[in-house]
Scaffold this active site. Structure first.
Site, PDB file in Angstrom:
ATOM      1  N   GLU A 182      -7.361 -10.075   1.293  1.00  0.00           N
ATOM      2  CA  GLU A 182      -7.240 -11.541   1.257  1.00  0.00           C
ATOM      3  C   GLU A 182      -8.016 -12.175   2.406  1.00  0.00           C
ATOM      4  O   GLU A 182      -7.753 -13.321   2.782  1.00  0.00           O
ATOM      5  CB  GLU A 182      -5.767 -11.975   1.324  1.00  0.00           C
ATOM      6  N   HIS A 203       0.339 -14.281   4.984  1.00  0.00           N
ATOM      7  CA  HIS A 203       0.625 -14.253   3.552  1.00  0.00           C
ATOM      8  C   HIS A 203       1.701 -13.198   3.337  1.00  0.00           C
ATOM      9  O   HIS A 203       1.586 -12.076   3.836  1.00  0.00           O
ATOM     10  CB  HIS A 203      -0.644 -13.909   2.752  1.00  0.00           C
ATOM     11  N   HIS A 259       5.353 -11.969   0.546  1.00  0.00           N
ATOM     12  CA  HIS A 259       5.920 -11.992  -0.807  1.00  0.00           C
ATOM     13  C   HIS A 259       7.437 -12.217  -0.745  1.00  0.00           C
ATOM     14  O   HIS A 259       8.211 -11.283  -1.042  1.00  0.00           O
ATOM     15  CB  HIS A 259       5.645 -10.663  -1.522  1.00  0.00           C
ATOM     16  N   HIS A 263       3.210 -14.836  -6.987  1.00  0.00           N
ATOM     17  CA  HIS A 263       2.600 -13.882  -6.064  1.00  0.00           C
ATOM     18  C   HIS A 263       3.239 -13.926  -4.667  1.00  0.00           C
ATOM     19  O   HIS A 263       3.797 -12.932  -4.225  1.00  0.00           O
ATOM     20  CB  HIS A 263       1.085 -14.139  -5.990  1.00  0.00           C
TER      21      HIS A 263
HETATM   22  P1  13P Z   1      -3.928  -6.057   1.422  1.00  0.00           P
HETATM   23  O1  13P Z   1      -3.262  -4.723   1.547  1.00  0.00           O
HETATM   24  O2  13P Z   1      -5.385  -5.961   1.077  1.00  0.00           O
HETATM   25  O3  13P Z   1      -3.687  -6.890   2.678  1.00  0.00           O
HETATM   26  O4  13P Z   1      -3.274  -6.846   0.195  1.00  0.00           O
HETATM   27  C1  13P Z   1      -1.921  -7.132   0.132  1.00  0.00           C
HETATM   28  C2  13P Z   1      -1.631  -8.377  -0.647  1.00  0.00           C
HETATM   29  O5  13P Z   1      -0.529  -8.891  -0.533  1.00  0.00           O
HETATM   30  C3  13P Z   1      -2.682  -8.981  -1.507  1.00  0.00           C
HETATM   31  O6  13P Z   1      -2.320 -10.241  -1.926  1.00  0.00           O
HETATM   32 ZN    ZN Z   2      -0.121 -10.661  -1.823  1.00  0.00          ZN
END
Ligand code: 13P
Ligand code: ZN
Length: 269
Positions: free
Chosen positions: A119, A142, A144, A214
């Site tokens: 990302e 970022h 989840h 996401h």
């Molecule tokens: P990466 O392992 O490349 O950081 O990706 C994790 C992710 O949450 C992609 O949206």
């Molecule tokens: Zn992600």
């Protein structure tokens, strides 16, 4: 081999904060496998020795041209690396990159040739604008979060400001600490430049951005600050879901209570 952090207290302090937050993300269940990513702008710590460090490999494209990043330095979680590992060994599960003069590519300079997060386009696109605006915000996260991602599966919550107003009304601190609310980016392919551009657009109006089905993307003065905003929003989502699990739709704070809070805390309307 000597770590870039040795003898650089300021830089080590920021990277240690990343490690601490990575541990929180894992403990909260927001970071399955390699889920989520963190980057921080560490350009202020780039002394002459760092600026002379040879790259650990060839330049790699960012996927965007970002004119304000030239000569900038960023700590990035590595792609496919786990938050729970980043928490214990940040310089083995992340690396420091230098943006090349073309503003479109980067090289890894320390400690190990760990390729930055997939990302990276979203993170660096946002950093580029933060620098252009002279903002003192240095961190992007970022992650989840379970409850917020679950809510993004319902169309009604994706309409403009519906989720923001609902979450604000669950507990007074939510608007106090996330005063511009949660923007929504309709589903886009993870890692794409379209996702990066849409994120940047929503951050003009909102503190945190939801990536439909996401995760979320937050910006902060440091990584703790970015984490806190997601934590506050998620707490509100948990209160909503707890009420629903007990079998009722929560009343939420009234409009009058929200107005009173907005005035007392001098929050945007
Ligand atoms: P990466 O392992 O490349 O950081 O990706 C994790 C992710 O949450 C992609 O949206
Ligand atoms: Zn992600």
């Amino acid at each position: 081999m000597k770590s870039i952090l040795e003898g650089r207290q300021g830089l080590a302090c920021e990277v240690n904060k990343v490690a601490e937050v990575a541990g929180y993300l894992w403990q909260k269940g927001w970071a399955e496998r390699n889920g989520g990513n963190i980057t921080i702008n560490v350009t202020e710590f780039a002394d002459d020795e760092i600026r002379r460090m040879p790259p650990l490999g060839e330049p790699k494209p960012i996927g965007a041209v970002l004119p304000h990043l030239s000569g900038g330095y960023f700590f990035c979680k590595g792609t496919q690396k786990r938050m729970r590992d980043l928490a214990r060994r940040p310089m083995e599960n992340g690396s420091i990159i230098r943006i090349c003069e073309d503003c479109a590519s980067y090289v890894i300079i320390a400690d190990q040739p760990v390729v930055p997060t997939s990302e990276v386009a979203s993170h660096l696109t946002v950093h580029n604008t933060l620098i252009a605006e002279g903002a003192c915000k240095k961190a992007t996260v970022h992650t989840h979060p379970i409850e917020l991602v679950a809510m993004s599966h319902a169309k009604k919550f994706l309409e403009k400001d519906v989720l923001t107003n609902l979450l604000w009304s669950m507990i007074p601190e939510t608007k106090a600490f996330c005063p511009r609310g949660l923007g929504i980016v309709p589903y886009k392919m993870p890692s794409s430049v379209e996702l990066a551009d849409a994120t940047l657009e929503e951050l003009k109006d909102y503190d945190v951005v939801m990536w439909e089905k996401h995760g979320v993307f937050a910006v902060g003065t440091d990584v703790m600050d970015a984490f806190d905003q997601v934590d506050v929003l998620t707490k509100a989502a948990q209160i909503y879901m707890s009420a629903r699990c007990m079998g009722f739709e929560p009343d939420g704070m009234s409009d009058a209570q929200m107005r009173e809070l907005t005035e007392a805390f001098h929050l945007p309307k």
